[in-house]
Design an enzyme around this catalytic site. Structure first.
Site, mmCIF file in Angstrom:
data_model
loop_
_atom_site.group_PDB
_atom_site.id
_atom_site.type_symbol
_atom_site.label_atom_id
_atom_site.label_comp_id
_atom_site.label_asym_id
_atom_site.label_seq_id
_atom_site.Cartn_x
_atom_site.Cartn_y
_atom_site.Cartn_z
ATOM 1 N N ASN A 208 0.851 -1.197 0.000
ATOM 2 C CA ASN A 208 0.000 0.000 0.000
ATOM 3 C C ASN A 208 0.882 1.239 0.000
ATOM 4 O O ASN A 208 2.102 1.144 0.034
ATOM 5 C CB ASN A 208 -0.974 -0.022 1.185
ATOM 6 C CG ASN A 208 -0.235 -0.042 2.506
ATOM 7 O OD1 ASN A 208 0.478 0.882 2.842
ATOM 8 N ND2 ASN A 208 -0.394 -1.144 3.250
ATOM 9 N N ASP A 276 -4.634 -6.220 5.025
ATOM 10 C CA ASP A 276 -5.666 -7.065 5.633
ATOM 11 C C ASP A 276 -5.571 -8.499 5.132
ATOM 12 O O ASP A 276 -5.910 -9.437 5.833
ATOM 13 C CB ASP A 276 -7.056 -6.512 5.289
ATOM 14 C CG ASP A 276 -7.344 -5.219 6.041
ATOM 15 O OD1 ASP A 276 -6.838 -5.088 7.175
ATOM 16 O OD2 ASP A 276 -8.041 -4.338 5.495
ATOM 17 N N LYS A 286 9.274 -17.734 -9.251
ATOM 18 C CA LYS A 286 8.677 -16.658 -10.025
ATOM 19 C C LYS A 286 7.615 -17.217 -10.982
ATOM 20 O O LYS A 286 7.890 -18.177 -11.725
ATOM 21 C CB LYS A 286 9.764 -15.921 -10.803
ATOM 22 C CG LYS A 286 9.222 -14.704 -11.516
ATOM 23 C CD LYS A 286 10.276 -13.956 -12.284
ATOM 24 C CE LYS A 286 9.597 -12.850 -13.065
ATOM 25 N NZ LYS A 286 10.202 -12.575 -14.330
ATOM 26 N N PRO A 304 -3.386 -11.836 10.273
ATOM 27 C CA PRO A 304 -3.731 -11.647 11.692
ATOM 28 C C PRO A 304 -3.973 -10.165 11.965
ATOM 29 O O PRO A 304 -3.371 -9.296 11.323
ATOM 30 C CB PRO A 304 -2.485 -12.138 12.434
ATOM 31 C CG PRO A 304 -1.382 -12.108 11.430
ATOM 32 C CD PRO A 304 -2.021 -12.320 10.093
ATOM 33 N N ASP A 305 -4.850 -9.874 12.905
ATOM 34 C CA ASP A 305 -5.169 -8.495 13.271
ATOM 35 C C ASP A 305 -4.281 -8.114 14.467
ATOM 36 O O ASP A 305 -4.551 -8.511 15.608
ATOM 37 C CB ASP A 305 -6.662 -8.407 13.625
ATOM 38 C CG ASP A 305 -7.095 -6.973 13.862
ATOM 39 O OD1 ASP A 305 -6.281 -6.187 14.381
ATOM 40 O OD2 ASP A 305 -8.247 -6.658 13.530
ATOM 41 N N ILE A 306 -3.212 -7.355 14.199
ATOM 42 C CA ILE A 306 -2.221 -7.074 15.242
ATOM 43 C C ILE A 306 -2.839 -6.254 16.372
ATOM 44 O O ILE A 306 -2.670 -6.550 17.556
ATOM 45 C CB ILE A 306 -0.992 -6.349 14.638
ATOM 46 C CG1 ILE A 306 -0.371 -7.221 13.533
ATOM 47 C CG2 ILE A 306 0.036 -6.019 15.714
ATOM 48 C CD1 ILE A 306 0.763 -6.568 12.772
ATOM 49 N N LEU A 307 -3.606 -5.225 15.992
ATOM 50 C CA LEU A 307 -4.222 -4.349 17.002
ATOM 51 C C LEU A 307 -5.152 -5.148 17.907
ATOM 52 O O LEU A 307 -5.045 -5.094 19.136
ATOM 53 C CB LEU A 307 -4.982 -3.221 16.288
ATOM 54 C CG LEU A 307 -5.796 -2.279 17.152
ATOM 55 C CD1 LEU A 307 -4.914 -1.549 18.165
ATOM 56 C CD2 LEU A 307 -6.555 -1.266 16.290
ATOM 57 N N LYS A 338 -14.473 0.972 15.198
ATOM 58 C CA LYS A 338 -13.222 0.194 15.228
ATOM 59 C C LYS A 338 -12.689 0.091 16.660
ATOM 60 O O LYS A 338 -12.226 -0.957 17.088
ATOM 61 C CB LYS A 338 -12.177 0.866 14.319
ATOM 62 C CG LYS A 338 -10.862 0.105 14.220
ATOM 63 C CD LYS A 338 -9.990 0.641 13.098
ATOM 64 C CE LYS A 338 -8.675 -0.124 13.015
ATOM 65 N NZ LYS A 338 -7.845 0.273 11.888
ATOM 66 N N LYS A 342 -12.173 -3.570 18.287
ATOM 67 C CA LYS A 342 -10.811 -4.069 18.556
ATOM 68 C C LYS A 342 -10.462 -4.031 20.038
ATOM 69 O O LYS A 342 -9.395 -4.491 20.421
ATOM 70 C CB LYS A 342 -9.776 -3.229 17.793
ATOM 71 C CG LYS A 342 -10.085 -3.001 16.344
ATOM 72 C CD LYS A 342 -9.438 -4.047 15.480
ATOM 73 C CE LYS A 342 -9.904 -3.865 14.045
ATOM 74 N NZ LYS A 342 -9.023 -4.402 13.061
#
Ligand SMILES: Cc1cc2nc3c(=O)[nH]c(=O)nc-3n(C[C@H](O)[C@H](O)[C@H](O)COP(=O)(O)O)c2cc1C
Length: 398
Positions: A208, A276, A286, A304-307, A338, A342
């Site tokens: 990103n 995500d 390759k 995985p959702d770190i927060l 959120k 979370k």
């Protein structure tokens, strides 16, 4: 408090330079060592001989002095003290510091140092009040630079107003406070920053547009307040700050592992733009066109959702868990949701829709969501946002 401490004292070219002769005497009376550095302009106001006689040390003046480089290089000199003090700090030197310039010994040392920096500005009232100087001061504060003064009063130039250098006892008190450490001294904070790269094959990845600028500023500001910072960074375009422990990762899963390894901590600030999803069927080699004209089908798996993982820890959870919400619409509503989802303490929400220029830009406009409600800050530089947030974290952990 000052006994045995070493102060790198940078003197720039202002009329108040004569006051540093007294400052050096008072520092030495209290048992501190002083290593004096002068700019070329400073030599117009006080002589190198006076400074070296009072400090009992050689005065450093030249970046390209081969003898000095053999005895003590400029990088070593920038690290050879417990604190760097700039007194008087001219408008010119503040501008160079804020701009990251390094065109003489003083500015190079200030850019190279990994130590706390305290500045005592001194200049004509108009120079101090000029928007350019005020911008530079705001930038430096955001970078974690501490200030003492200037005071209001009569000036050598005959005008009256803010711009007079702080008096020697005030500078001594500020030096003692700076050496005692900031409000986050003894606190450990984990900061994540930058994007993650999720491989498609060994040479391609999904990423990103995060530059890592906001996370880097936050880590720098926290370190400036005395925190021990573990800086877990994805492949950012902005270099990591000085004075923090840097852990480099690529993927979301590596970032989670690095965060868990860095715990326990008093606070965790998750500023990274974590992907995500990752490519579940990433190729080991390759990927090649096979001549059929068919594009490969990528399958995605949730990262995985770190927060949420850290905020939901039943044991060893940091006292303060701060998440970021990058939204493109309904920023506050999404950020509040959120925070609840979370189970983190604070959310720093911002609008990253392309029209704002925030993602990858130098400024940010954030809303801080806490248990008490939502607070929208004005549009500020990312350094200023970081400075404010670091102060709030210090208050929350006090
Ligand atoms: C008599 C005189 C007094 C000055 N006093 C100041 C001062 O108090 N503060 C300041 O910012 N600049 C002052 N200046 C201008 C600085 O000396 C000038 O901007 C110089 O380039 C600063 O160089 P330096 O930052 O490398 O020391 C003064 C200049 C003169 C001629």
């Amino acid at each position: 408090m000052l006994a045995g401490k070493r102060i790198l004292l940078i003197v720039s070219g202002g009329i108040a330079a004569y006051k540093v002769l007294d400052l050096i005497r008072r520092l030495r009376e209290r048992g501190a060592g002083v290593i004096p550095v002068m700019t070329r302009a400073a030599e117009q106001f006080v002589t190198p001989l006076s400074l070296s006689a009072l400090a009992g040390e050689k005065v450093y003046r030249d970046l390209f002095d081969l003898t000095d480089e053999a005895e003590m290089g400029h990088i070593q000199l920038s690290r050879a003290a417990d604190l760097v003090v700039v007194a008087p700090a001219t408008a010119n030197l503040l501008a160079k510091m804020a701009g990251g310039q390094a065109d003489d010994l003083a500015s190079t040392l200030l850019l190279a140092t990994d130590k706390a920096v305290l500045v005592a500005p001194a200049m004509n009232v108009r120079m101090w009040q000029h928007p350019a100087t005020q911008r530079n001061v705001a930038t430096l504060r955001g970078d974690g630079v501490a200030f003492v003064g200037p005071n209001e009063g009569d000036m050598a130039c005959g005008e009256y107003g803010p711009g007079r250098m702080a008096e020697v006892p005030e500078i001594l008190a500020a030096i003692e406070a700076a050496l005692a450490g900031g409000p986050l001294r003894g606190r450990r904070v984990v900061v994540t920053s930058g994007p993650t790269h999720e491989p498609i094959d060994p040479v391609r990845y999904i990423a990103n547009r995060s530059s890592g600028a906001q996370g880097t500023s936050i880590a720098r500001a926290l370190a400036g307040l005395g925190a021990e910072v573990v800086f877990v960074t994805g492949p950012a375009t902005v270099p990591p700050p000085a004075g923090v422990e840097v852990v480099r990762v690529e993927t979301a899963r590596e970032m989670l592992e690095a965060v868990q390894a860095a715990l326990p901590a008093d606070a965790a600030v998750f500023a990274a733009a974590v992907a995500d999803w990752r490519v579940a069927n990433a190729a080991g080699q390759k990927m090649k066109k096979d001549g059929t004209g068919l594009a490969p089908a990528l399958e995605f798996a949730e990262n995985p959702d770190i927060l949420a993982t850290v905020a939901g820890m039943s044991e060893g959870r940091p006292r303060l868990v701060v998440g970021f919400a990058a939204e493109t619409h309904d920023v506050e509503a999404h950020a509040r949701a959120k925070r609840d989802r979370k189970a983190c303490d604070w959310i720093v929400a911002n609008d990253v829709s392309p029209a704002t220029g925030i993602m990858g830009g130098a400024e940010n406009e954030v809303t801080l969501i806490t248990a008490e409600g939502a607070e929208t800050w004005p549009r500020l530089s990312k350094d200023e946002v970081a400075g404010r947030l670091a102060q709030r974290i210090a208050e929350a952990l006090a």
